[in-house]
Design an enzyme around this catalytic site. Structure first.
Site, PDB file in Angstrom:
ATOM      1  N   TYR A   1     -55.653  -4.367 -35.319  1.00 31.89           N
ATOM      2  CA  TYR A   1     -54.798  -5.051 -36.280  1.00 31.89           C
ATOM      3  C   TYR A   1     -53.440  -4.362 -36.431  1.00 31.89           C
ATOM      4  O   TYR A   1     -52.455  -5.007 -36.768  1.00 31.89           O
ATOM      5  CB  TYR A   1     -55.485  -5.089 -37.651  1.00 31.89           C
ATOM      6  CG  TYR A   1     -56.347  -6.309 -37.886  1.00 31.89           C
ATOM      7  CD1 TYR A   1     -56.723  -7.156 -36.851  1.00 31.89           C
ATOM      8  CD2 TYR A   1     -56.790  -6.616 -39.176  1.00 31.89           C
ATOM      9  CE1 TYR A   1     -57.520  -8.277 -37.093  1.00 31.89           C
ATOM     10  CE2 TYR A   1     -57.579  -7.725 -39.430  1.00 31.89           C
ATOM     11  CZ  TYR A   1     -57.940  -8.557 -38.387  1.00 31.89           C
ATOM     12  OH  TYR A   1     -58.710  -9.662 -38.637  1.00 31.89           O
ATOM     13  N   GLY A   2     -53.430  -3.067 -36.221  1.00 37.40           N
ATOM     14  CA  GLY A   2     -52.192  -2.300 -36.411  1.00 37.40           C
ATOM     15  C   GLY A   2     -51.087  -2.711 -35.459  1.00 37.40           C
ATOM     16  O   GLY A   2     -49.926  -2.359 -35.637  1.00 37.40           O
TER      17      GLY A   2
ATOM     18  N   CYS B   1     -60.219  -2.841 -44.932  1.00 43.70           N
ATOM     19  CA  CYS B   1     -59.241  -2.587 -43.871  1.00 43.70           C
ATOM     20  C   CYS B   1     -57.890  -2.370 -44.542  1.00 43.70           C
ATOM     21  O   CYS B   1     -57.406  -3.244 -45.258  1.00 43.70           O
ATOM     22  CB  CYS B   1     -59.186  -3.805 -42.944  1.00 43.70           C
ATOM     23  SG  CYS B   1     -57.852  -3.751 -41.744  1.00 43.70           S
ATOM     24  N   ASN B   2     -57.309  -1.200 -44.312  1.00 47.26           N
ATOM     25  CA  ASN B   2     -56.014  -0.915 -44.932  1.00 47.26           C
ATOM     26  C   ASN B   2     -54.918  -1.815 -44.381  1.00 47.26           C
ATOM     27  O   ASN B   2     -54.067  -2.305 -45.118  1.00 47.26           O
ATOM     28  CB  ASN B   2     -55.615   0.545 -44.690  1.00 47.26           C
ATOM     29  CG  ASN B   2     -56.471   1.514 -45.464  1.00 47.26           C
ATOM     30  OD1 ASN B   2     -56.135   1.922 -46.558  1.00 47.26           O
ATOM     31  ND2 ASN B   2     -57.605   1.892 -44.902  1.00 47.26           N
ATOM     32  N   THR B   3     -54.946  -2.030 -43.074  1.00 45.42           N
ATOM     33  CA  THR B   3     -53.894  -2.810 -42.425  1.00 45.42           C
ATOM     34  C   THR B   3     -53.869  -4.227 -42.981  1.00 45.42           C
ATOM     35  O   THR B   3     -52.803  -4.760 -43.309  1.00 45.42           O
ATOM     36  CB  THR B   3     -54.110  -2.849 -40.896  1.00 45.42           C
ATOM     37  OG1 THR B   3     -54.423  -1.530 -40.451  1.00 45.42           O
ATOM     38  CG2 THR B   3     -52.887  -3.355 -40.177  1.00 45.42           C
TER      39      THR B   3
ATOM     40  N   GLU C   1     -63.980   3.022 -32.270  1.00 43.48           N
ATOM     41  CA  GLU C   1     -64.800   1.902 -31.761  1.00 43.48           C
ATOM     42  C   GLU C   1     -65.700   2.399 -30.630  1.00 43.48           C
ATOM     43  O   GLU C   1     -66.868   2.014 -30.532  1.00 43.48           O
ATOM     44  CB  GLU C   1     -63.904   0.770 -31.237  1.00 43.48           C
ATOM     45  CG  GLU C   1     -63.181  -0.022 -32.315  1.00 43.48           C
ATOM     46  CD  GLU C   1     -64.114  -0.959 -33.091  1.00 43.48           C
ATOM     47  OE1 GLU C   1     -65.079  -1.470 -32.517  1.00 43.48           O
ATOM     48  OE2 GLU C   1     -63.868  -1.160 -34.297  1.00 43.48           O
TER      49      GLU C   1
ATOM     50  N   ASP D   1     -63.526  -6.268 -41.898  1.00 44.95           N
ATOM     51  CA  ASP D   1     -62.573  -5.375 -41.205  1.00 44.95           C
ATOM     52  C   ASP D   1     -62.275  -5.960 -39.831  1.00 44.95           C
ATOM     53  O   ASP D   1     -62.910  -6.940 -39.405  1.00 44.95           O
ATOM     54  CB  ASP D   1     -63.176  -3.965 -41.067  1.00 44.95           C
ATOM     55  CG  ASP D   1     -62.191  -2.967 -40.472  1.00 44.95           C
ATOM     56  OD1 ASP D   1     -60.974  -3.119 -40.669  1.00 44.95           O
ATOM     57  OD2 ASP D   1     -62.633  -2.019 -39.785  1.00 44.95           O
ATOM     58  N   SER D   2     -61.354  -5.330 -39.119  1.00 41.97           N
ATOM     59  CA  SER D   2     -61.085  -5.759 -37.739  1.00 41.97           C
ATOM     60  C   SER D   2     -62.196  -5.289 -36.805  1.00 41.97           C
ATOM     61  O   SER D   2     -62.410  -5.880 -35.747  1.00 41.97           O
ATOM     62  CB  SER D   2     -59.763  -5.154 -37.269  1.00 41.97           C
ATOM     63  OG  SER D   2     -59.842  -3.743 -37.337  1.00 41.97           O
TER      64      SER D   2
ATOM     65  N   CYS E   1     -56.881   4.602 -42.719  1.00 41.83           N
ATOM     66  CA  CYS E   1     -57.452   3.516 -41.914  1.00 41.83           C
ATOM     67  C   CYS E   1     -58.961   3.714 -41.991  1.00 41.83           C
ATOM     68  O   CYS E   1     -59.446   4.847 -41.818  1.00 41.83           O
ATOM     69  CB  CYS E   1     -56.977   3.632 -40.464  1.00 41.83           C
ATOM     70  SG  CYS E   1     -57.900   2.573 -39.318  1.00 41.83           S
ATOM     71  N   THR E   2     -59.676   2.649 -42.268  1.00 40.69           N
ATOM     72  CA  THR E   2     -61.121   2.804 -42.499  1.00 40.69           C
ATOM     73  C   THR E   2     -61.884   3.199 -41.236  1.00 40.69           C
ATOM     74  O   THR E   2     -63.034   3.618 -41.313  1.00 40.69           O
ATOM     75  CB  THR E   2     -61.717   1.501 -43.079  1.00 40.69           C
ATOM     76  OG1 THR E   2     -61.372   0.402 -42.220  1.00 40.69           O
ATOM     77  CG2 THR E   2     -61.192   1.249 -44.473  1.00 40.69           C
ATOM     78  N   HIS E   3     -61.241   3.084 -40.084  1.00 38.48           N
ATOM     79  CA  HIS E   3     -61.882   3.553 -38.846  1.00 38.48           C
ATOM     80  C   HIS E   3     -61.952   5.089 -38.790  1.00 38.48           C
ATOM     81  O   HIS E   3     -62.820   5.636 -38.109  1.00 38.48           O
ATOM     82  CB  HIS E   3     -61.093   3.083 -37.619  1.00 38.48           C
ATOM     83  CG  HIS E   3     -61.453   1.713 -37.157  1.00 38.48           C
ATOM     84  ND1 HIS E   3     -61.060   0.572 -37.820  1.00 38.48           N
ATOM     85  CD2 HIS E   3     -62.180   1.291 -36.078  1.00 38.48           C
ATOM     86  CE1 HIS E   3     -61.513  -0.491 -37.166  1.00 38.48           C
ATOM     87  NE2 HIS E   3     -62.199  -0.083 -36.113  1.00 38.48           N
TER      88      HIS E   3
HETATM   89  N1  DGL Z   1     -59.749  -0.464 -39.969  1.00 41.22           N
HETATM   90  C1  DGL Z   1     -58.453  -0.922 -40.124  1.00 41.22           C
HETATM   91  C2  DGL Z   1     -57.643  -0.263 -41.196  1.00 41.22           C
HETATM   92  O1  DGL Z   1     -58.188   0.268 -42.129  1.00 41.22           O
HETATM   93  C3  DGL Z   1     -57.662  -1.495 -38.982  1.00 41.22           C
HETATM   94  C4  DGL Z   1     -57.793  -0.927 -37.602  1.00 41.22           C
HETATM   95  C5  DGL Z   1     -57.043  -1.775 -36.570  1.00 41.22           C
HETATM   96  O2  DGL Z   1     -57.620  -2.819 -36.202  1.00 41.22           O
HETATM   97  O3  DGL Z   1     -55.924  -1.442 -36.179  1.00 41.22           O
HETATM   98  O4  DGL Z   1     -56.440  -0.291 -41.172  1.00 41.22           O
END
Ligand code: DGL
Length: 282
Positions: A49-50, A81-83, A159, A17-18, A191-193
């Site tokens: 990442y977004g 990570c979805n992004t 985070e 992931d990011s 988003c996995t966060h």
């Molecule tokens: N955890 C990530 C996701 O599922 C990306 C978060 C990010 O870095 O913007 O999209």
């Protein structure tokens, strides 16, 4: 990287992931497969990442992930990570000869479970923009009204929480207010966060909004692939591949920034990562 891997019937599982978001998926996988070896790789130097340019995201992920797959001899990779999943899966599958599992926002179950046929997808701005997401809605959104919400601020808050910093509910409220006012009854955490802030999100939106993520579905896919891989390796190798290196089952967390906070190190250590190291490139 100095860690020695105990050579298993199959190599370690690489979860990527990011940032810390992929730990929500890692946790589900490890609950079912506690005896596997894991490496958690997070590209926090380039988070969020977004907000990244698409080509930069694709080429950066491809270079980083392929080099780590080679270094640890991974048997399977989870793009938690979805992004990244909306963009990099084809490029990775083209160059890697191990299974690459991605994450898909839980739009299908959300559409099925919504009572008022009004759902939302809360994800990064990148995920919200991508054709990948719009195609999923087209395909699985059924007769629901689907609203899209993009936030990188929520990624940063998540985070911070992982680094041991207290989350201020007013910050959550500012981000989620439009969702609370919309009248939807089911929200996809795309988003996995965001599952990391599930308690705070649920507190603010109230119990009438159902929150859905894809962690269990991804874990189920990984488990079924691992069972297939183990079976294949057993048949092929009998016992010849079972040895060498340290006997301990070390879990490694690798990051790309110069440093990480002590708070984040503590969180990773509590999860069970015995080695927390900066990725050495070149
Ligand atoms: N955890 C990530 C996701 O599922 C990306 C978060 C990010 O870095 O913007 O999209």
């Amino acid at each position: 990287m100095h860690t020695k891997w105990r050579r298993d019937l199959s190599g370690p599982i690489l979860v990527f992931d990011s940032g810390i978001g992929g730990l929500s998926i890692f946790d589900e996988i490890r609950q079912v497969l506690p005896d596997k070896q894991y490496c958690y790789l997070f590209d926090n130097a380039r988070l969020p990442y977004g907000e990244l340019d698409e080509q930069v995201l694709i080429s950066g992920c491809k270079a980083l992930i392929t080099s780590i797959v080679k270094m640890i001899d991974a048997s399977l990779i989870v793009i938690a990570c979805n992004t990244a999943s909306t963009l990099v899966l084809p490029a990775l599958r083209e160059v890697l000869n191990i299974p690459v599992v991605g994450v898909v926002p839980a739009i299908k179950p959300a559409a099925a479970l919504s009572r008022n046929k009004h759902i939302g997808v809360l994800a990064t701005p990148g995920t919200i923009r991508r054709p990948y997401t719009h195609e999923l809605i087209e395909q699985f959104g059924g007769d629901c009204k689907v609203e899209l919400y993009g936030s990188s601020e929520l990624v940063i808050l998540s985070e911070r929480k992982a680094a041991g910093i207290d989350i201020i509910q007013a910050d959550i409220a500012k981000i989620l207010n439009p969702i609370k006012c919309s009248g939807l009854d089911t929200l996809v955490l795309g988003c996995t966060h965001f599952p990391m802030l599930k308690v705070e999100i649920q507190d603010y939106l109230g119990e009438n909004v159902l929150l859905l993520d894809s962690a269990k579905a991804v874990a189920a896919r990984v488990i079924s692939l691992c069972l297939q891989l183990d079976e294949k390796n057993r048949n092929r190798n009998n016992s010849k591949d079972e040895v060498s290196g340290s006997e301990s089952k070390e879990m490694i967390a690798l990051y790309t920034s110069e440093e990480i906070s002590d708070g984040l190190k503590n969180t990773l250590a509590k999860i069970g990562f015995s080695n927390i190291e900066k990725v050495q490139t070149g």
